[in-house]
Write an enzyme that holds these catalytic residues in place. Sequence first.
Site, PDB file in Angstrom:
ATOM      1  N   ARG A  27       0.198  -0.406   2.181  1.00 26.47           N
ATOM      2  CA  ARG A  27      -0.087   0.630   1.180  1.00 26.47           C
ATOM      3  C   ARG A  27       0.386   2.012   1.634  1.00 26.47           C
ATOM      4  O   ARG A  27      -0.256   3.028   1.338  1.00 26.47           O
ATOM      5  CB  ARG A  27      -1.588   0.699   0.866  1.00 26.47           C
ATOM      6  CG  ARG A  27      -2.178  -0.585   0.307  1.00 26.47           C
ATOM      7  CD  ARG A  27      -1.811  -0.757  -1.151  1.00 26.47           C
ATOM      8  NE  ARG A  27      -2.747  -1.651  -1.802  1.00 26.47           N
ATOM      9  CZ  ARG A  27      -3.710  -1.249  -2.620  1.00 26.47           C
ATOM     10  NH1 ARG A  27      -3.855   0.011  -2.911  1.00 26.47           N
ATOM     11  NH2 ARG A  27      -4.497  -2.141  -3.161  1.00 26.47           N
ATOM     12  N   ARG A  31      -2.030   7.371  -2.346  1.00 21.06           N
ATOM     13  CA  ARG A  31      -2.705   8.634  -2.677  1.00 21.06           C
ATOM     14  C   ARG A  31      -2.955   9.574  -1.509  1.00 21.06           C
ATOM     15  O   ARG A  31      -3.243  10.745  -1.723  1.00 21.06           O
ATOM     16  CB  ARG A  31      -4.036   8.310  -3.380  1.00 21.06           C
ATOM     17  CG  ARG A  31      -3.843   7.801  -4.777  1.00 21.06           C
ATOM     18  CD  ARG A  31      -5.061   7.054  -5.270  1.00 21.06           C
ATOM     19  NE  ARG A  31      -5.216   5.813  -4.522  1.00 21.06           N
ATOM     20  CZ  ARG A  31      -6.121   4.874  -4.796  1.00 21.06           C
ATOM     21  NH1 ARG A  31      -6.972   5.055  -5.788  1.00 21.06           N
ATOM     22  NH2 ARG A  31      -6.199   3.780  -4.091  1.00 21.06           N
ATOM     23  N   ARG A  40       2.924  10.435  -9.255  1.00 18.47           N
ATOM     24  CA  ARG A  40       1.985   9.580  -9.982  1.00 18.47           C
ATOM     25  C   ARG A  40       1.514  10.253 -11.268  1.00 18.47           C
ATOM     26  O   ARG A  40       1.332   9.590 -12.306  1.00 18.47           O
ATOM     27  CB  ARG A  40       0.789   9.279  -9.067  1.00 18.47           C
ATOM     28  CG  ARG A  40      -0.407   8.608  -9.676  1.00 18.47           C
ATOM     29  CD  ARG A  40      -0.158   7.128  -9.889  1.00 18.47           C
ATOM     30  NE  ARG A  40      -1.325   6.478 -10.470  1.00 18.47           N
ATOM     31  CZ  ARG A  40      -1.626   6.500 -11.764  1.00 18.47           C
ATOM     32  NH1 ARG A  40      -0.858   7.149 -12.616  1.00 18.47           N
ATOM     33  NH2 ARG A  40      -2.696   5.877 -12.213  1.00 18.47           N
ATOM     34  N   ASP A  77       2.766  -3.824  -7.784  1.00 16.15           N
ATOM     35  CA  ASP A  77       1.401  -4.285  -7.532  1.00 16.15           C
ATOM     36  C   ASP A  77       1.345  -5.792  -7.695  1.00 16.15           C
ATOM     37  O   ASP A  77       2.132  -6.371  -8.450  1.00 16.15           O
ATOM     38  CB  ASP A  77       0.409  -3.623  -8.488  1.00 16.15           C
ATOM     39  CG  ASP A  77      -1.018  -3.756  -7.982  1.00 16.15           C
ATOM     40  OD1 ASP A  77      -1.452  -2.905  -7.187  1.00 16.15           O
ATOM     41  OD2 ASP A  77      -1.687  -4.749  -8.353  1.00 16.15           O
ATOM     42  N   TYR A 152      -8.490 -12.336  -9.557  1.00 15.86           N
ATOM     43  CA  TYR A 152      -8.493 -11.199 -10.493  1.00 15.86           C
ATOM     44  C   TYR A 152      -8.413 -11.687 -11.941  1.00 15.86           C
ATOM     45  O   TYR A 152      -9.058 -11.132 -12.829  1.00 15.86           O
ATOM     46  CB  TYR A 152      -7.322 -10.252 -10.183  1.00 15.86           C
ATOM     47  CG  TYR A 152      -7.558  -9.422  -8.940  1.00 15.86           C
ATOM     48  CD1 TYR A 152      -8.346  -8.279  -8.992  1.00 15.86           C
ATOM     49  CD2 TYR A 152      -7.021  -9.788  -7.712  1.00 15.86           C
ATOM     50  CE1 TYR A 152      -8.577  -7.515  -7.854  1.00 15.86           C
ATOM     51  CE2 TYR A 152      -7.245  -9.036  -6.571  1.00 15.86           C
ATOM     52  CZ  TYR A 152      -8.026  -7.902  -6.648  1.00 15.86           C
ATOM     53  OH  TYR A 152      -8.267  -7.155  -5.521  1.00 15.86           O
TER      54      TYR A 152
HETATM   55  O1  CP3 Z   1       2.776   1.058  -0.492  1.00 13.44           O
HETATM   56  C1  CP3 Z   1       2.634  -0.144  -0.747  1.00 13.44           C
HETATM   57  O2  CP3 Z   1       2.001  -0.925  -0.010  1.00 13.44           O
HETATM   58  C2  CP3 Z   1       3.332  -0.730  -1.955  1.00 13.44           C
HETATM   59  C3  CP3 Z   1       2.591  -0.850  -3.153  1.00 13.44           C
HETATM   60  C4  CP3 Z   1       1.349  -1.715  -3.312  1.00 13.44           C
HETATM   61  C5  CP3 Z   1       0.290  -1.353  -4.177  1.00 13.44           C
HETATM   62  N1  CP3 Z   1      -0.591  -2.392  -4.241  1.00 13.44           N
HETATM   63  C6  CP3 Z   1       0.203  -0.076  -4.899  1.00 13.44           C
HETATM   64  C7  CP3 Z   1      -1.099   0.376  -5.455  1.00 13.44           C
HETATM   65  C8  CP3 Z   1       1.038  -2.994  -2.786  1.00 13.44           C
HETATM   66  C9  CP3 Z   1       1.777  -3.826  -1.748  1.00 13.44           C
HETATM   67  C10 CP3 Z   1      -0.187  -3.407  -3.406  1.00 13.44           C
HETATM   68  C11 CP3 Z   1      -0.822  -4.714  -3.153  1.00 13.44           C
HETATM   69  C12 CP3 Z   1      -2.118  -5.016  -3.763  1.00 13.44           C
HETATM   70  N2  CP3 Z   1      -2.591  -4.642  -4.991  1.00 13.44           N
HETATM   71  C13 CP3 Z   1      -3.089  -5.877  -3.182  1.00 13.44           C
HETATM   72  C14 CP3 Z   1      -2.930  -6.626  -1.864  1.00 13.44           C
HETATM   73  C15 CP3 Z   1      -3.162  -5.782  -0.680  1.00 13.44           C
HETATM   74  C16 CP3 Z   1      -4.600  -5.423  -0.449  1.00 13.44           C
HETATM   75  O3  CP3 Z   1      -4.883  -4.205  -0.491  1.00 13.44           O
HETATM   76  O4  CP3 Z   1      -5.429  -6.306  -0.234  1.00 13.44           O
HETATM   77  C17 CP3 Z   1      -4.185  -5.928  -4.071  1.00 13.44           C
HETATM   78  C18 CP3 Z   1      -5.465  -6.714  -3.852  1.00 13.44           C
HETATM   79  C19 CP3 Z   1      -3.848  -5.151  -5.217  1.00 13.44           C
HETATM   80  C20 CP3 Z   1      -4.650  -4.950  -6.454  1.00 13.44           C
HETATM   81  C21 CP3 Z   1      -5.005  -3.542  -6.691  1.00 13.44           C
HETATM   82  N3  CP3 Z   1      -4.113  -2.539  -7.028  1.00 13.44           N
HETATM   83  C22 CP3 Z   1      -6.295  -2.971  -6.643  1.00 13.44           C
HETATM   84  C23 CP3 Z   1      -7.567  -3.719  -6.301  1.00 13.44           C
HETATM   85  C24 CP3 Z   1      -6.155  -1.613  -6.950  1.00 13.44           C
HETATM   86  C25 CP3 Z   1      -7.261  -0.596  -7.134  1.00 13.44           C
HETATM   87  C26 CP3 Z   1      -7.871  -0.186  -5.870  1.00 13.44           C
HETATM   88  C27 CP3 Z   1      -7.107   0.941  -5.265  1.00 13.44           C
HETATM   89  O5  CP3 Z   1      -6.690   0.853  -4.104  1.00 13.44           O
HETATM   90  O6  CP3 Z   1      -6.959   1.946  -5.994  1.00 13.44           O
HETATM   91  C28 CP3 Z   1      -4.771  -1.348  -7.134  1.00 13.44           C
HETATM   92  C29 CP3 Z   1      -4.146  -0.039  -7.456  1.00 13.44           C
HETATM   93  C30 CP3 Z   1      -3.018   0.409  -6.608  1.00 13.44           C
HETATM   94  N4  CP3 Z   1      -1.969  -0.376  -6.200  1.00 13.44           N
HETATM   95  C31 CP3 Z   1      -2.819   1.723  -6.118  1.00 13.44           C
HETATM   96  C32 CP3 Z   1      -1.607   1.707  -5.396  1.00 13.44           C
HETATM   97  C33 CP3 Z   1      -0.951   2.868  -4.704  1.00 13.44           C
HETATM   98  C34 CP3 Z   1      -3.720   2.924  -6.388  1.00 13.44           C
HETATM   99  C35 CP3 Z   1      -3.695   3.357  -7.824  1.00 13.44           C
HETATM  100  C36 CP3 Z   1      -3.118   4.707  -8.138  1.00 13.44           C
HETATM  101  O7  CP3 Z   1      -2.368   5.318  -7.357  1.00 13.44           O
HETATM  102  O8  CP3 Z   1      -3.436   5.174  -9.237  1.00 13.44           O
END
Ligand code: CP3
Length: 345
Positions: A27, A31, A40, A77, A152
């Site tokens: 990640r 943010r 964003r 994502d 999910y």
């Molecule tokens: O930088 C990176 O790693 C690349 C992008 C990336 C994102 N999500 C962007 C993201 C990757 C590789 C993921 C994987 C992901 N997404 C996983 C597996 C990894 C892990 O953390 O276990 C999972 C379970 C998700 C599902 C997901 N996406 C959730 C549960 C959430 C909300 C919780 C949170 O962290 O906000 C997201 C949103 C998300 N995906 C954000 C980002 C940068 C944040 C949202 C935003 O910026 O508005």
Amino acid sequence: MNHSPEKPFLSTLKGNVQSTPPVWLMRQAGRYLSEYREVRAKAANFIDFCFSPDLAAEVTLQPIRRFGFDAAIMFADILLVPIALGRKVWFVAGEGPRLEPFDPVNYRDLDLNRMEEVLSPIGETLRRVKPELPDETALIGFAGSPWTVATYMIEGGGSKDRWNTRVAAWSTPHEFDGMLDRIADVTAQYLIMQAAAGAETLKLFDSWAEGLPEPLFERVIIRPTKRIIDQVREAGVTVPIIGFPRGAGTLYPRYARETGITAIALDTGVQPEWMREVLPEGMPVQGHLDPAVLMAGGDTLNREVDRLIAAWSGRPYIFNLGHGITPHVPVAHVEQLLARIRQGE
Ligand code: CP3
């Protein structure tokens, strides 16, 4: 200076030990970076953001420019695959993902034929990022593993104990496995597309692999992961594949031996000394600093970095976190982490 013709990240995945471990952070586009928050804000919502190749390419590159990580991970994502399968997905600000809860008995409704139409913007993101990367930086594509994506889809979002998913896996196994197979088949198509678009490594996130009894782990984690990897290999894709069965515990070695992965990403809870003995000899490992240590910073951060590097000495090792970076981590702590890892250079 390292003048090796191969990118250190890819060389490590081939089994070569580096004097300084390559590093990237789960990640890493996110943010905690002000430049991420700025981009964003230009998108109406998170899904639109992921499907905008120019914005997604820009935030993929931001942590590379700022920190010089050894690998970039495409911005997308794991919950885009349910969209390709015909499900609705949206994100509620400050809360997380929402989906219309899906009952696995209806698994035949999951659409196998829309991957390209829905997910082609992600290929475009990769094609835009690739030429912008420094010569020594590798490009990672990824997807969620079927079990984690299914949790999910069935729960309708994140959930504490994945109860409905676990009950469905035991009570309607035929339909449940049918659902996992459909997710696996679309995920394989997606990863094949990513490799064609320039991804040099693929990663499978199984973030909710923890706590499953062995027979279920074998059925819902190992089997569908192997199904994906077999299809990706049959399509002629040779890039390394990193598996991340978070929380697999004592089942990590079976996962490592039986799925066909190239390398294993470890979570915060594993004991390196034990893992070194039970993982296949020479298999590259990635991980597994506690994200809370990165938040804490200070001497603790230096000490934990040193401990992990020492614990994995002699192994092909990629430095990373044991789970994703959190939104409030100070950028200075990330700089400190990199300086500590690279201090001998
Ligand atoms: O930088 C990176 O790693 C690349 C992008 C990336 C994102 N999500 C962007 C993201 C990757 C590789 C993921 C994987 C992901 N997404 C996983 C597996 C990894 C892990 O953390 O276990 C999972 C379970 C998700 C599902 C997901 N996406 C959730 C549960 C959430 C909300 C919780 C949170 O962290 O906000 C997201 C949103 C998300 N995906 C954000 C980002 C940068 C944040 C949202 C935003 O910026 O508005």
